[in-house]
Design a protein around this motif. Structure first.
Motif, short mmCIF file in Angstrom:
data_model
loop_
_atom_site.label_atom_id
_atom_site.label_comp_id
_atom_site.label_asym_id
_atom_site.label_seq_id
_atom_site.Cartn_x
_atom_site.Cartn_y
_atom_site.Cartn_z
N GLY A 68 -22.28 12.19 14.26
CA GLY A 68 -22.41 11.22 15.34
C GLY A 68 -21.66 9.94 15.08
N ASN A 69 -20.51 10.02 14.39
CA ASN A 69 -19.75 8.83 14.02
C ASN A 69 -18.43 8.70 14.79
N LEU A 70 -18.37 9.27 15.98
CA LEU A 70 -17.15 9.17 16.78
C LEU A 70 -16.87 7.72 17.18
N LEU A 71 -15.59 7.36 17.20
CA LEU A 71 -15.17 6.05 17.66
C LEU A 71 -15.16 6.03 19.19
N PRO A 72 -15.13 4.86 19.81
CA PRO A 72 -15.06 4.79 21.28
C PRO A 72 -13.88 5.60 21.82
N ASP A 73 -14.11 6.28 22.94
CA ASP A 73 -13.10 7.12 23.59
C ASP A 73 -12.62 8.25 22.69
N ASN A 74 -13.46 8.65 21.72
CA ASN A 74 -13.14 9.75 20.80
C ASN A 74 -11.86 9.50 20.01
N ALA A 75 -11.53 8.25 19.79
CA ALA A 75 -10.32 7.92 19.03
C ALA A 75 -10.48 8.34 17.57
N LEU A 76 -9.36 8.71 16.94
CA LEU A 76 -9.38 9.05 15.52
C LEU A 76 -9.27 7.79 14.68
N PRO A 77 -9.79 7.82 13.46
CA PRO A 77 -9.60 6.68 12.57
C PRO A 77 -8.11 6.42 12.33
N GLY A 101 -35.71 12.62 -6.77
CA GLY A 101 -37.04 12.40 -6.24
C GLY A 101 -37.12 11.24 -5.28
N TRP A 102 -36.08 10.40 -5.25
CA TRP A 102 -36.07 9.22 -4.37
C TRP A 102 -35.35 9.48 -3.06
N SER A 103 -34.99 10.74 -2.80
CA SER A 103 -34.36 11.10 -1.52
C SER A 103 -35.15 12.23 -0.86
N ARG A 144 -28.49 11.64 2.06
CA ARG A 144 -28.11 11.25 3.43
C ARG A 144 -29.05 10.17 3.99
N ASP A 145 -30.32 10.23 3.65
CA ASP A 145 -31.25 9.24 4.18
C ASP A 145 -30.91 7.84 3.67
N LEU A 146 -30.51 7.74 2.41
CA LEU A 146 -30.18 6.42 1.86
C LEU A 146 -28.79 5.97 2.31
N GLN A 147 -27.91 6.92 2.59
CA GLN A 147 -26.60 6.55 3.14
C GLN A 147 -26.77 5.82 4.47
N LYS A 148 -27.80 6.20 5.21
CA LYS A 148 -28.03 5.59 6.52
C LYS A 148 -28.76 4.26 6.44
N THR A 149 -29.52 4.05 5.36
CA THR A 149 -30.34 2.83 5.31
C THR A 149 -29.77 1.75 4.41
N ASP A 150 -29.01 2.12 3.39
CA ASP A 150 -28.53 1.13 2.42
C ASP A 150 -27.30 0.39 2.94
N LEU A 151 -27.12 -0.84 2.46
CA LEU A 151 -25.94 -1.62 2.82
C LEU A 151 -24.67 -0.96 2.31
N GLN A 152 -24.70 -0.49 1.06
CA GLN A 152 -23.58 0.23 0.46
C GLN A 152 -24.04 1.64 0.11
N TRP A 153 -23.10 2.53 -0.22
CA TRP A 153 -23.42 3.93 -0.49
C TRP A 153 -23.64 4.21 -1.98
N PHE A 154 -23.98 3.17 -2.74
CA PHE A 154 -24.09 3.32 -4.19
C PHE A 154 -25.13 4.37 -4.56
N ARG A 155 -26.35 4.23 -4.06
CA ARG A 155 -27.39 5.21 -4.39
C ARG A 155 -27.11 6.55 -3.73
N ALA A 156 -26.60 6.53 -2.52
CA ALA A 156 -26.42 7.76 -1.75
C ALA A 156 -25.35 8.67 -2.31
N LYS A 157 -24.33 8.06 -2.93
CA LYS A 157 -23.16 8.84 -3.34
C LYS A 157 -22.86 8.80 -4.83
#
Length: 268
Positions: A68-77, A101-103, A144-157
């Motif tokens: 669900g991360n499409l840009l406006p008008d389905n534009a590519l990055p 255990g934290w995810s 994935r849950d922390l990727q959505k909530t954290d400011l940076q992706w440090f814990r998530a990735k």
């Protein structure tokens, strides 16, 4: 040529695979020492010694759609989305990664990975691939849950063992149109081709090296096709890259690491 990193004599060593034999070398891609060890009796390690792991996010259109991360008008990055993992994230082929255990939503992302062979800065398109030693299979594990909530992706990735890599480096490979598949417990979940990447390998390398110097042993993950999804404790994940082989990773219980010798998969 297939290059492996193995545990031998209680220490990490590099070697070249010829049939069922590993010819040990002096460092990554170095000259043979004359020592040999049987492939099937050797514990494989992640085939890289990076100072950093550079990752490209959202590099397949269908993967952008599924998240669900499409840009406006389905534009590519217009530029690759880049994030980093540290050397602490590496995990060996055939090893076990504890379920964090934290995810509550731990995902797999199978990818083509590049291993850098020489120092690279401000690469030009016509010479970018000369900086690549070879190619291997990568598994970008993601909370994935922390990727959505954290400011940076440090814990998530970038948590410990969140980047299994292997089983080896294939040096003689054209990365432009390779099949990348991920199976969970034998069921195919991802099936894409590198020709469908928004930014190809050359574009990724020229972009990254405008800002960051890549050193020998560094790793670049090129993005994942559609089909990512959650893992459960006890799952087995296989990432297969055409022309390379298959990376196997077991998902264990939280806090457990029961890594063992790596099963050898010689498929191409």
């Amino acid at each position: 040529m297939r290059l492996v990193r193995v545990e031998h004599g209680g220490a990490p060593r590099w070697g070249q695979v010829e049939g069922d034999t590993i010819h040990l070398t002096r460092g990554m891609g170095g000259e043979p020492t004359g020592e040999t060890v049987p492939l099937e009796e050797t514990k494989l390690l992640a085939p890289a010694e990076p100072s950093k792991i550079v990752c490209v996010g959202r590099n397949y259109l269908d993967h952008i759609r599924e998240l669900g991360n499409l840009l406006p008008d389905n534009a590519l990055p217009t530029e690759p989305g880049i994030f980093l993992k540290g050397p602490n994230t590496l995990a060996e082929p055939g090893g076990t990664v504890p379920y964090p255990g934290w995810s509550q939503n731990f995902h797999f992302e199978g990818e083509l990975a590049l291993v850098i062979g020489q120092r690279a800065r401000t690469l030009k398109p016509d010479g970018a691939l000369s900086a690549v030693l070879g190619y291997t299979c990568g598994l970008d594990l993601t909370a994935r849950d922390l990727q959505k909530t954290d400011l940076q992706w440090f814990r998530a990735k970038a948590a410990d063992r969140f980047c299994p890599l292997g089983p080896w480096i294939e040096t003689d490979l054209d990365p432009t149109d390779l099949r990348v598949r991920t199976r969970v417990n034998g069921e195919t979940r991802q099936d894409g081709r590198t020709s469908h990447m928004i930014f190809d390998v050359v574009q990724i390398l020229t972009y990254v090296t405008r800002f960051v110097t890549l050193e020998p042993g560094d790793v670049v993950l090129t993005g994942t096709p559609e089909g990512v999804g959650p893992l459960e404790r006890g799952d087995t994940v296989e990432v297969e890259v055409e022309g390379v082989g298959t990376l196997v990773t077991h998902i264990g219980g939280e806090g457990r690491d029961v890594s063992g010798s790596a099963p050898v998969h010689t498929g191409g």
